[in-house]
Motif scaffolding. Structure first.
Motif, PDB file in Angstrom:
ATOM      1  N   SER A 174      -2.689   0.654  -4.223  1.00  0.00           N
ATOM      2  CA  SER A 174      -1.727  -0.442  -4.185  1.00  0.00           C
ATOM      3  C   SER A 174      -0.662  -0.244  -5.250  1.00  0.00           C
ATOM      4  O   SER A 174      -0.899   0.370  -6.290  1.00  0.00           O
ATOM      5  N   GLU A 185      -7.052  -2.367  -7.379  1.00  0.00           N
ATOM      6  CA  GLU A 185      -7.292  -3.472  -6.446  1.00  0.00           C
ATOM      7  C   GLU A 185      -7.620  -4.760  -7.189  1.00  0.00           C
ATOM      8  O   GLU A 185      -7.238  -5.844  -6.757  1.00  0.00           O
ATOM      9  N   ARG A 244      -0.192  -5.614   1.485  1.00  0.00           N
ATOM     10  CA  ARG A 244      -1.056  -4.435   1.612  1.00  0.00           C
ATOM     11  C   ARG A 244      -1.553  -4.303   3.039  1.00  0.00           C
ATOM     12  O   ARG A 244      -1.688  -5.277   3.755  1.00  0.00           O
ATOM     13  N   ARG A 245      -1.849  -3.065   3.409  1.00  0.00           N
ATOM     14  CA  ARG A 245      -2.510  -2.814   4.676  1.00  0.00           C
ATOM     15  C   ARG A 245      -3.603  -1.797   4.433  1.00  0.00           C
ATOM     16  O   ARG A 245      -3.483  -0.946   3.556  1.00  0.00           O
ATOM     17  N   HIS A 246      -4.668  -1.933   5.166  1.00  0.00           N
ATOM     18  CA  HIS A 246      -5.815  -1.055   4.968  1.00  0.00           C
ATOM     19  C   HIS A 246      -5.574   0.278   5.659  1.00  0.00           C
ATOM     20  O   HIS A 246      -5.122   0.338   6.799  1.00  0.00           O
ATOM     21  N   THR A 289       0.852  -1.186   0.000  1.00  0.00           N
ATOM     22  CA  THR A 289       0.000   0.000   0.000  1.00  0.00           C
ATOM     23  C   THR A 289       0.884   1.230   0.000  1.00  0.00           C
ATOM     24  O   THR A 289       1.762   1.360   0.848  1.00  0.00           O
ATOM     25  N   ASP A 290       0.672   2.116  -0.948  1.00  0.00           N
ATOM     26  CA  ASP A 290       1.388   3.385  -0.987  1.00  0.00           C
ATOM     27  C   ASP A 290       0.477   4.430  -0.345  1.00  0.00           C
ATOM     28  O   ASP A 290      -0.567   4.781  -0.912  1.00  0.00           O
ATOM     29  N   GLU A 291       0.855   4.898   0.828  1.00  0.00           N
ATOM     30  CA  GLU A 291      -0.003   5.820   1.577  1.00  0.00           C
ATOM     31  C   GLU A 291      -0.172   7.150   0.865  1.00  0.00           C
ATOM     32  O   GLU A 291      -1.246   7.747   0.916  1.00  0.00           O
ATOM     33  N   ARG A 305      -2.403   6.520  -2.044  1.00  0.00           N
ATOM     34  CA  ARG A 305      -3.659   5.941  -1.571  1.00  0.00           C
ATOM     35  C   ARG A 305      -4.135   4.819  -2.481  1.00  0.00           C
ATOM     36  O   ARG A 305      -5.314   4.712  -2.814  1.00  0.00           O
TER      37      ARG A 305
END
Length: 79
Positions: free
Chosen positions: A39, A52, A67-69, A32-34, A37
């Motif tokens: 993947s 996704e 990935r992380r939510h 996950t690229d913060e 926002r």
């Protein structure tokens, strides 16, 4: 579409603006690229933003799913 997956051979192709990377599913990591926002698929040190649905297709081919939510309720969340 920046991702092509052959489910039988687990061969994956990631297509970026000026790059085309090929490898097997287990060679791909999805994170996950913060800031974006979304993947990102990583192969051979190169990062390709993906949807996704593309991330799910890569995981079926054996990609590592890191990935992380992102949550709006988390104090450190950028959302």
């Amino acid at each position: 579409m920046p991702v092509e997956v052959d489910a039988q051979t687990r061969h994956c192709t990631l297509i970026g603006d000026h790059i085309r990377l090929e490898g097997t599913g287990p060679e791909v990591e999805i994170v996950t690229d913060e800031q974006l926002r979304m993947s990102v698929a990583i192969l051979a040190g190169e990062r390709i933003p993906i949807t996704e649905a593309e991330a799910d297709a890569l995981t079926v081919a054996g990609a590592v799913d890191s990935r992380r939510h992102l949550k709006t309720t988390a104090p450190s969340s950028i959302i």
